[in-house]
Design a protein around this motif. Structure first.
Motif, PDB file in Angstrom:
ATOM      1  N   THR A 195       0.851  -1.191   0.000  1.00 52.82           N
ATOM      2  CA  THR A 195       0.000   0.000   0.000  1.00 52.82           C
ATOM      3  C   THR A 195       0.887   1.240   0.000  1.00 52.82           C
ATOM      4  O   THR A 195       2.087   1.163   0.233  1.00 52.82           O
ATOM      5  CB  THR A 195      -0.916   0.017   1.232  1.00 52.82           C
ATOM      6  N   LYS A 227      -1.124   6.999   2.447  1.00 47.81           N
ATOM      7  CA  LYS A 227      -2.475   6.601   2.060  1.00 47.81           C
ATOM      8  C   LYS A 227      -3.206   5.984   3.255  1.00 47.81           C
ATOM      9  O   LYS A 227      -2.605   5.305   4.081  1.00 47.81           O
ATOM     10  CB  LYS A 227      -2.434   5.589   0.912  1.00 47.81           C
ATOM     11  N   GLU A 263      -5.104   3.496   3.711  1.00 53.46           N
ATOM     12  CA  GLU A 263      -5.076   2.042   3.923  1.00 53.46           C
ATOM     13  C   GLU A 263      -3.768   1.562   4.546  1.00 53.46           C
ATOM     14  O   GLU A 263      -3.680   0.397   4.965  1.00 53.46           O
ATOM     15  CB  GLU A 263      -5.313   1.311   2.595  1.00 53.46           C
ATOM     16  N   SER A 264      -2.766   2.415   4.628  1.00 50.24           N
ATOM     17  CA  SER A 264      -1.480   2.014   5.185  1.00 50.24           C
ATOM     18  C   SER A 264      -1.359   2.256   6.682  1.00 50.24           C
ATOM     19  O   SER A 264      -0.372   1.831   7.296  1.00 50.24           O
ATOM     20  CB  SER A 264      -0.347   2.777   4.471  1.00 50.24           C
TER      21      SER A 264
END
Length: 215
Positions: free
Chosen positions: A175, A179, A181-182
């Motif tokens: 990822t 971001k 999602e990280s």
């Protein structure tokens, strides 16, 4: 005592950050409030002890990503000791040395770790990951004041270091750097300020299993 902060169980907080966002300062304040170590320069020292590499060399070269072809070889966790080290580039040896240091430290103690893709290295080991970002004008002001440089030079430094950090993180992660999602949490130091960001992380930790308690 009222206001005391207590760690309930083993806890590792990983802080990613844009350059000039104040992320390191937030990590240091968080560690101080929790009574645990903050690993930034200390991590370089530990990596040097483990690997035998020079501290100054690690500090200078650490966030340059490894060759992508090497990453695809499956040797990302290989031992760099002894004769085998000859087959690795300097950047790959530095990554392995810092990875070993991160795993060793996080396994032994509660701590805050700044950068170095620690959130990805420890992604399956229950760390709490935070990314700190800020408005460009605040970052320019902070970098200019801290380094005694003008806005033009500060802008170029921000651009180069952010690019380096992104390439380094993305080389070792599925990822993206910065971001959602990280990470478990993203915070704007421009919106909240350094102290309030620290408190918001504390509050989030108190809501996680184990976490911290305010007495």
């Amino acid at each position: 005592r009222k206001g005391m902060i207590k760690i309930m169980e083993h806890m590792v907080i990983c802080i990613g950050r844009q350059y000039g966002s104040g992320g390191r300062e937030i990590g240091e304040r968080l560690a101080q409030k929790l009574g645990i170590n903050c690993y930034d320069k200390l991590l370089i020292k530990k990596a040097a002890e483990i690997s035998g590499l020079n501290e100054e060399y690690i500090s200078r070269e650490e966030e340059n990503p490894a060759n992508p072809l090497w990453l695809l070889s499956g040797n990302i966790f290989a031992d760099t000791a002894g004769i085998g080290a000859a087959f690795y580039s300097g950047n790959e040896m530095i990554y392995n040395a810092e990875k070993a240091a991160i795993e060793q430290i996080s396994g032994q103690e509660s701590c805050v770790i700044i950068g170095r893709s620690a959130s990805q290295i420890l992604r399956d080991k229950g760390c709490f990951s935070v990314f700190i970002y800020a408005d460009i004008y605040d970052r320019l002001a902070r970098v200019s004041a801290r380094n005694g440089i003008d806005e033009k030079e500060a802008s170029e430094r921000i651009r180069k270091i952010d690019k380096m950090r992104q390439r380094y993180f993305d080389a070792y992660s599925a990822t993206g750097w910065g971001k959602a999602e990280s990470y478990d949490m993203l915070l704007s130091s421009s919106r909240f300020g350094v102290e309030s960001c620290t408190e918001l992380i504390m509050n989030a930790l108190s809501m996680t299993k184990g976490g911290v308690s305010h007495e």
